[in-house]
Structures are given as structure tokens and as C-alpha cells.
Design a protein around this motif. Structure first.
Motif, PDB file in Angstrom:
ATOM      1  N   GLN A   1       0.821  -1.192   0.000  1.00 22.20           N
ATOM      2  CA  GLN A   1       0.000   0.000   0.000  1.00 22.20           C
ATOM      3  C   GLN A   1       0.866   1.258   0.000  1.00 22.20           C
ATOM      4  OE1 GLN A   1      -3.206   0.327  -0.340  1.00 22.20           O
ATOM      5  NE2 GLN A   1      -3.418   2.447   0.154  1.00 22.20           N
ATOM      6  N   VAL A   2       1.850   1.320   0.887  1.00 21.05           N
ATOM      7  CA  VAL A   2       2.706   2.502   0.994  1.00 21.05           C
ATOM      8  C   VAL A   2       3.525   2.676  -0.278  1.00 21.05           C
ATOM      9  CG1 VAL A   2       4.519   3.616   2.341  1.00 21.05           C
ATOM     10  CG2 VAL A   2       2.814   2.241   3.492  1.00 21.05           C
ATOM     11  N   ALA A   3       3.956   1.575  -0.880  1.00 19.07           N
ATOM     12  CA  ALA A   3       4.743   1.650  -2.117  1.00 19.07           C
ATOM     13  C   ALA A   3       3.908   2.245  -3.247  1.00 19.07           C
ATOM     14  CB  ALA A   3       5.249   0.269  -2.504  1.00 19.07           C
ATOM     15  N   HIS A   4       2.637   1.880  -3.323  1.00 15.61           N
ATOM     16  CA  HIS A   4       1.772   2.441  -4.366  1.00 15.61           C
ATOM     17  C   HIS A   4       1.583   3.942  -4.158  1.00 15.61           C
ATOM     18  CE1 HIS A   4       0.771  -1.248  -6.411  1.00 15.61           C
ATOM     19  NE2 HIS A   4       0.534  -1.824  -5.237  1.00 15.61           N
ATOM     20  N   LEU A   5       1.457   4.364  -2.917  1.00 16.38           N
ATOM     21  CA  LEU A   5       1.337   5.799  -2.633  1.00 16.38           C
ATOM     22  C   LEU A   5       2.591   6.542  -3.069  1.00 16.38           C
ATOM     23  CD1 LEU A   5      -0.303   5.748   0.914  1.00 16.38           C
ATOM     24  CD2 LEU A   5      -1.379   6.416  -1.243  1.00 16.38           C
ATOM     25  N   ALA A   6       3.762   5.943  -2.856  1.00 16.94           N
ATOM     26  CA  ALA A   6       5.022   6.587  -3.239  1.00 16.94           C
ATOM     27  C   ALA A   6       5.123   6.741  -4.750  1.00 16.94           C
ATOM     28  CB  ALA A   6       6.209   5.786  -2.702  1.00 16.94           C
ATOM     29  N   VAL A   7       4.672   5.722  -5.478  1.00 17.15           N
ATOM     30  CA  VAL A   7       4.718   5.776  -6.937  1.00 17.15           C
ATOM     31  C   VAL A   7       3.767   6.845  -7.468  1.00 17.15           C
ATOM     32  CG1 VAL A   7       4.167   4.493  -9.043  1.00 17.15           C
ATOM     33  CG2 VAL A   7       5.486   3.404  -7.235  1.00 17.15           C
ATOM     34  N   ASP A   8       2.597   6.953  -6.840  1.00 23.25           N
ATOM     35  CA  ASP A   8       1.572   7.885  -7.328  1.00 23.25           C
ATOM     36  C   ASP A   8       1.685   9.294  -6.743  1.00 23.25           C
ATOM     37  OD1 ASP A   8       0.529   5.801  -8.793  1.00 23.25           O
ATOM     38  OD2 ASP A   8      -0.925   5.241  -7.247  1.00 23.25           O
ATOM     39  N   ALA A   9       2.637   9.521  -5.860  1.00 27.45           N
ATOM     40  CA  ALA A   9       2.745  10.821  -5.195  1.00 27.45           C
ATOM     41  C   ALA A   9       3.105  11.917  -6.190  1.00 27.45           C
ATOM     42  CB  ALA A   9       3.801  10.763  -4.095  1.00 27.45           C
ATOM     43  N   GLY A  10       2.521  13.067  -5.967  1.00 22.17           N
ATOM     44  CA  GLY A  10       2.858  14.228  -6.774  1.00 22.17           C
ATOM     45  C   GLY A  10       4.172  14.824  -6.303  1.00 22.17           C
ATOM     46  N   GLU A  11       4.653  15.780  -7.040  1.00 23.64           N
ATOM     47  CA  GLU A  11       5.944  16.396  -6.722  1.00 23.64           C
ATOM     48  C   GLU A  11       5.963  17.020  -5.327  1.00 23.64           C
ATOM     49  OE1 GLU A  11       8.746  19.860  -8.597  1.00 23.64           O
ATOM     50  OE2 GLU A  11       7.566  18.639  -9.978  1.00 23.64           O
TER      51      GLU A  11
END
Length: 95
Positions: A1-11
Motif C-alpha cells: 500500500q505505501v509503495a503504491h502511494l510513493a509511486v503515485d505521489a505528486g511532486e
């Protein structure tokens, strides 16, 4: 879950989300069995630390040059924003 958030995070959120990922890894890594995936993870963490170091050195050098009188007088930076440092907790796999 946290890894997906990191990939999708904005600048704007990337630094915070990637630090959350590092904290999650710090908890999960000791639970992993020794082997190739762990070694690959350590190798990736080492490359991240190197990249952060290179980036922050480039930012420091760029900032130093941009504050010198001649580049300011000639407006060599144009309208570009001042570069910013990138700080990430890359200690999850240290050791």
C-alpha cells in the motif's frame, strides 16, 4: 500500500510519502528471510543514497553560483525557481 502511494505521489508530496515508505521498510525488512530479494533491496537503497547525495551536491553548487553577482546581473537563471534539496530517510536498510 505505501509503495503504491510513493509511486503515485505528486511532486509536492513525494518527499513525505517516500519517507513513510522508508519507515515501513524499516519495520518489514527484519522480518524477511535472507536471500536475493533482500540483497537487491539493499543495492537499490544504496543507489538511492548516492542519487540523493549527487542531487543535493548539485543543488548546493547551483545555489552558490546563482547568488554570485555576475550571474545575477546577467539574469542567467532566467525565471527558473531556485533548486531545492531532497531529504529522504534512507537509513531503513543501513548496515
Amino acid at each position: 500500500q505505501v509503495a503504491h502511494l510513493a509511486v503515485d505521489a505528486g511532486e509536492q508530496d513525494r518527499e513525505t510519502v517516500e519517507n513513510d515508505l522508508s519507515r515501513a521498510l524499516r519495520v518489514a525488512v527484519p522480518l524477511l528471510a535472507p536471500g536475493a530479494p533482500l540483497q537487491e533491496l539493499r543495492s537499490a537503497a544504496s543507489r538511492v543514497a548516492l542519487a540523493r547525495s549527487f542531487h543535493n551536491t548539485a543543488v548546493k553548487d547551483t545555489r552558490a553560483v546563482r547568488w554570485r553577482p555576475l550571474p545575477r546581473l546577467l539574469r542567467l537563471a532566467g525565471h527558473r525557481a531556485m533548486p531545492t534539496y531532497f531529504e529522504i530517510d534512507d537509513t531503513a536498510l543501513a548496515g
